[in-house]
Motif scaffolding. Structure first.
Motif, PDB file in Angstrom:
ATOM      1  N   PHE A 181      41.544  34.567  34.455  1.00 39.23           N
ATOM      2  CA  PHE A 181      42.196  34.991  35.696  1.00 39.23           C
ATOM      3  C   PHE A 181      42.667  33.757  36.458  1.00 39.23           C
ATOM      4  N   CYS A 182      43.836  33.869  37.064  1.00 40.68           N
ATOM      5  CA  CYS A 182      44.353  32.827  37.969  1.00 40.68           C
ATOM      6  C   CYS A 182      44.343  31.453  37.299  1.00 40.68           C
ATOM      7  N   MET A 183      45.147  31.301  36.252  1.00 40.17           N
ATOM      8  CA  MET A 183      45.232  30.031  35.536  1.00 40.17           C
ATOM      9  C   MET A 183      46.143  29.074  36.293  1.00 40.17           C
ATOM     10  N   ASN A 184      45.683  27.821  36.475  1.00 46.30           N
ATOM     11  CA  ASN A 184      46.419  26.829  37.258  1.00 46.30           C
ATOM     12  C   ASN A 184      46.637  25.558  36.443  1.00 46.30           C
ATOM     13  N   PRO A 185      47.734  25.492  35.683  1.00 48.66           N
ATOM     14  CA  PRO A 185      48.019  24.277  34.919  1.00 48.66           C
ATOM     15  C   PRO A 185      48.225  23.078  35.842  1.00 48.66           C
ATOM     16  N   LYS A 186      47.543  21.987  35.538  1.00 47.05           N
ATOM     17  CA  LYS A 186      47.617  20.761  36.327  1.00 47.05           C
ATOM     18  C   LYS A 186      47.342  21.034  37.803  1.00 47.05           C
ATOM     19  N   GLY A 187      46.352  21.905  38.035  1.00 53.06           N
ATOM     20  CA  GLY A 187      46.025  22.323  39.393  1.00 53.06           C
ATOM     21  C   GLY A 187      44.732  21.730  39.917  1.00 53.06           C
ATOM     22  N   SER A 188      44.264  22.284  41.033  1.00 53.49           N
ATOM     23  CA  SER A 188      43.049  21.812  41.697  1.00 53.49           C
ATOM     24  C   SER A 188      42.114  22.980  41.965  1.00 53.49           C
ATOM     25  N   VAL A 189      40.823  22.708  41.905  1.00 55.72           N
ATOM     26  CA  VAL A 189      39.807  23.693  42.258  1.00 55.72           C
ATOM     27  C   VAL A 189      39.545  23.578  43.758  1.00 55.72           C
ATOM     28  N   VAL A 190      39.444  24.710  44.451  1.00 52.19           N
ATOM     29  CA  VAL A 190      39.238  24.728  45.898  1.00 52.19           C
ATOM     30  C   VAL A 190      38.143  25.735  46.248  1.00 52.19           C
ATOM     31  N   SER A 191      37.636  25.629  47.451  1.00 49.38           N
ATOM     32  CA  SER A 191      36.657  26.600  47.943  1.00 49.38           C
ATOM     33  C   SER A 191      37.332  27.539  48.928  1.00 49.38           C
ATOM     34  N   GLU A 192      36.724  28.701  49.127  1.00 49.69           N
ATOM     35  CA  GLU A 192      37.206  29.637  50.135  1.00 49.69           C
ATOM     36  C   GLU A 192      36.017  30.352  50.754  1.00 49.69           C
ATOM     37  N   ASN A 193      36.217  30.832  51.962  1.00 53.22           N
ATOM     38  CA  ASN A 193      35.134  31.448  52.721  1.00 53.22           C
ATOM     39  C   ASN A 193      35.463  32.914  52.978  1.00 53.22           C
ATOM     40  N   THR A 194      34.631  33.809  52.447  1.00 56.97           N
ATOM     41  CA  THR A 194      34.815  35.246  52.654  1.00 56.97           C
ATOM     42  C   THR A 194      33.581  35.799  53.351  1.00 56.97           C
ATOM     43  N   GLU A 220      54.250  23.247  42.282  1.00 56.78           N
ATOM     44  CA  GLU A 220      55.497  22.996  41.567  1.00 56.78           C
ATOM     45  C   GLU A 220      55.847  21.511  41.605  1.00 56.78           C
ATOM     46  N   ASP A 221      55.535  20.853  42.726  1.00 56.62           N
ATOM     47  CA  ASP A 221      55.858  19.436  42.911  1.00 56.62           C
ATOM     48  C   ASP A 221      55.029  18.578  41.953  1.00 56.62           C
ATOM     49  N   PRO A 222      55.662  17.837  41.027  1.00 57.05           N
ATOM     50  CA  PRO A 222      54.917  17.010  40.057  1.00 57.05           C
ATOM     51  C   PRO A 222      53.997  15.992  40.718  1.00 57.05           C
ATOM     52  N   GLU A 223      54.348  15.528  41.918  1.00 64.49           N
ATOM     53  CA  GLU A 223      53.523  14.524  42.591  1.00 64.49           C
ATOM     54  C   GLU A 223      52.180  15.088  43.049  1.00 64.49           C
ATOM     55  N   LYS A 224      52.101  16.417  43.187  1.00 60.00           N
ATOM     56  CA  LYS A 224      50.859  17.042  43.632  1.00 60.00           C
ATOM     57  C   LYS A 224      50.017  17.561  42.462  1.00 60.00           C
ATOM     58  N   GLN A 225      50.529  17.430  41.257  1.00 65.95           N
ATOM     59  CA  GLN A 225      49.814  17.941  40.101  1.00 65.95           C
ATOM     60  C   GLN A 225      48.703  16.984  39.666  1.00 65.95           C
ATOM     61  N   THR A 226      47.704  17.529  38.955  1.00 67.30           N
ATOM     62  CA  THR A 226      46.560  16.754  38.485  1.00 67.30           C
ATOM     63  C   THR A 226      46.587  16.685  36.957  1.00 67.30           C
ATOM     64  N   GLN A 227      45.560  16.076  36.373  1.00 74.15           N
ATOM     65  CA  GLN A 227      45.446  15.979  34.922  1.00 74.15           C
ATOM     66  C   GLN A 227      44.668  17.157  34.323  1.00 74.15           C
ATOM     67  N   ASN A 228      44.226  18.078  35.182  1.00 73.45           N
ATOM     68  CA  ASN A 228      43.377  19.180  34.718  1.00 73.45           C
ATOM     69  C   ASN A 228      44.046  20.533  34.866  1.00 73.45           C
ATOM     70  N   THR A 229      43.591  21.471  34.061  1.00 71.91           N
ATOM     71  CA  THR A 229      43.944  22.888  34.222  1.00 71.91           C
ATOM     72  C   THR A 229      42.661  23.642  34.557  1.00 71.91           C
ATOM     73  N   ASN A 230      42.760  24.611  35.465  1.00 73.68           N
ATOM     74  CA  ASN A 230      41.586  25.424  35.781  1.00 73.68           C
ATOM     75  C   ASN A 230      41.938  26.905  35.736  1.00 73.68           C
ATOM     76  N   PHE A 231      40.941  27.712  35.442  1.00 77.77           N
ATOM     77  CA  PHE A 231      41.105  29.165  35.422  1.00 77.77           C
ATOM     78  C   PHE A 231      39.743  29.813  35.594  1.00 77.77           C
ATOM     79  N   ALA A 232      39.754  31.056  36.022  1.00 77.49           N
ATOM     80  CA  ALA A 232      38.499  31.786  36.201  1.00 77.49           C
ATOM     81  C   ALA A 232      38.154  32.553  34.936  1.00 77.49           C
ATOM     82  N   LEU A 233      36.866  32.670  34.666  1.00 80.54           N
ATOM     83  CA  LEU A 233      36.340  33.601  33.673  1.00 80.54           C
ATOM     84  C   LEU A 233      35.496  34.615  34.430  1.00 80.54           C
ATOM     85  N   LEU A 234      35.921  35.870  34.421  1.00 76.31           N
ATOM     86  CA  LEU A 234      35.276  36.892  35.224  1.00 76.31           C
ATOM     87  C   LEU A 234      34.761  38.034  34.365  1.00 76.31           C
ATOM     88  N   VAL A 235      33.577  38.516  34.706  1.00 81.61           N
ATOM     89  CA  VAL A 235      32.988  39.685  34.052  1.00 81.61           C
ATOM     90  C   VAL A 235      33.097  40.848  35.025  1.00 81.61           C
TER      91      VAL A 235
END
Length: 454
Positions: free
Chosen positions: A263-276, A288-303
């Motif tokens: 779920f919510c795959m983020n190529p060259k993205g960042s992991v963030v926190s949120e408050n609910t 979209e901006d290449p200057e803000k991209q990282t070397q990592n991809t992140n995504f959720a694994l949800l059950v």
């Protein structure tokens, strides 16, 4: 009446319902009440240096404000009925897709032009997934990116601000039925309207539950998704993300028969926190901006977990797990996959020596002390399954952040117009429990506006 229509919540559902109402009838008096800040004032204080963890702001700028929780998401609009909600069960599959494409057209007109529309149609990865007991869901995906998504929202607000009356930092306390319409009660006063649209998103789940009880609107328990956010070098998934951007992959575990999904795959993205509702969970962003991209991809694994009678509080169950993570980690917890498999907690030293550099400052710990065994077993099985189509997923240095929870509101009883049992009171977006995505929530706003004026 103060207004013809009052809209509660300025997330995707509220924004697009206001846009379509004004587009169809510019004479309408519309009031939009939002608990959070205007878009330009939404700023999370976490900077990674002076402020490293969630400080519990009165109004979380990540979760509320103009644009809703999707304002600082990675701006993915999935045009599909295969996931993202069950709107099609109320309005039909063809109409749901038409409305999602209409939303996409609006986004393109308001700043999203030039962004790419990805598709899984005819992808060779569908066969590769099937050969490894994985299932790639069909979808067209418009990726705006967190930066372009912000631009689109800003342009939509500029278009609406002189046509619609916005009340920011004005949480609605209750709704009451009056002769000829509804009264919305806020700390600053009472406002009336003939019709009311409720679009409070996932963060308004507790409030929505209270309102339904007060107004005797029938509801039923919904599912909850619990899991982790995976972070690994972008090269591991690049063959998938370069072609599909986001791949929604589903796996059924042989041990328990549970469904685990990406779920919510983020190529060259960042992991963030949120408050609910005071609980700190984890999410991901990409740009979209290449200057803000990282070397990592992140995504959720949800059950996904559905509960049977007599248990009804699926949200409360997920919250208790998230609170345990907050208790042990002081917020979001991170663990190397290799440490998890060996039954040892990750330490700051092991994280520092990892070949995967984390994009978020989280507390090293042991997720096996947080997640129930059944859920954790499913996540581990899924990682090994993904390793067959993306070798390197199950590397020791793959990072797991926990917990990630998708709180789905109780499913509110509405008709094909998304109108509740009370005439003139419509409930849309993720707050209805019917939609679970930007595209579906936005489409529900368009749909209810057209139904209201027809």
């Amino acid at each position: 009446m103060d207004f013809d229509v009052i809209i509660i919540g300025a997330g995707p559902g509220g924004i697009f319902s206001a846009y379509e109402l004004i587009n169809l009838d510019s004479s309408l008096k519309i009031g939009v009440f939002e608990a959070g800040h205007p878009l330009e004032k939404r700023r999370c204080p976490i900077d990674g240096e002076k402020v490293k963890h969630c400080i519990g702001c009165k109004s979380c700028s990540i979760m509320s404000g103009f644009g809703g929780a999707g304002a600082f998401s990675d701006g993915k609009y999935n045009i599909t009925n295969d996931f993202g909600g069950t709107l099609y069960e109320y309005i039909g599959k063809q109409r749901a897709l038409e409305l999602m494409r209409y939303v996409d057209d609006i986004n393109m007109r308001f700043g999203g032009e030039g962004t790419k529309l990805y598709s899984t149609a005819g992808s060779k990865f569908k066969k590769i997934c099937m050969q490894n007991d994985l299932h790639l869901l069909d979808a067209s995906v418009r990726h705006l990116g967190t930066d372009i998504n912000y631009v689109v929202l800003g342009n939509l607000y500029e278009n609406l601000k002189d046509k619609v009356t916005f009340f920011f930092d004005t949480p609605v306390e209750s709704i009451s039925v009056i002769e000829g319409g509804y009264a919305v009660h806020c700390a600053c006063g009472i406002y009336t309207s003939e019709k009311c649209i409720v679009s409070v998103g996932r963060s308004g789940s507790k409030w929505m539950e209270k309102i339904c009880k007060e107004l005797n609107i029938p509801t039923q328990s919904n599912r909850v998704d619990i899991g982790v956010r995976v972070e690994l070098p972008a090269e591991v998934f690049s063959h998938l993300t370069d072609e599909l951007y986001e791949s929604k992959i589903v796996y059924r575990t042989p041990k328990y028969g549970d469904r685990v999904r990406t779920f919510c795959m983020n190529p060259k993205g960042s992991v963030v926190s949120e408050n609910t509702n005071g609980i700190v969970t984890v999410n991901g962003h990409s740009y979209e901006d290449p200057e803000k991209q990282t070397q990592n991809t992140n995504f959720a694994l949800l059950v996904s977990k559905h509960f049977s009678e007599p248990f009804k509080d699926s949200t409360g169950y997920a919250e208790s797990i998230a609170r345990l993570s907050n208790m042990l980690g002081g917020g979001v917890m991170v663990q190397r996959f290799g440490d998890l498999i060996r039954g040892q907690r990750s330490t700051a030293k092991r994280i520092e020596e990892s070949f995967t550099t984390p994009t978020m400052n989280a507390t090293p710990g042991d997720l096996s002390l947080v997640l129930p065994k059944r859920l954790l077993d499913g996540i581990i099985e899924m990682i090994y399954a993904l390793d067959k189509i993306a070798p390197g997923t199950a590397n020791d240095d793959t990072l797991l952040y926990g917990v990630e929870v998708k709180f789905y509101n109780m499913e509110v009883a509405v008709d094909a117009s998304l109108q509740s049992c009370l005439s003139g009171l419509y409930i849309i977006g993720d707050g209805s429990g019917i939609t679970h995505s930007l595209s579906h929530a936005s489409a529900s706003g368009i749909h209810v506006a057209r139904c209201m004026l027809s």
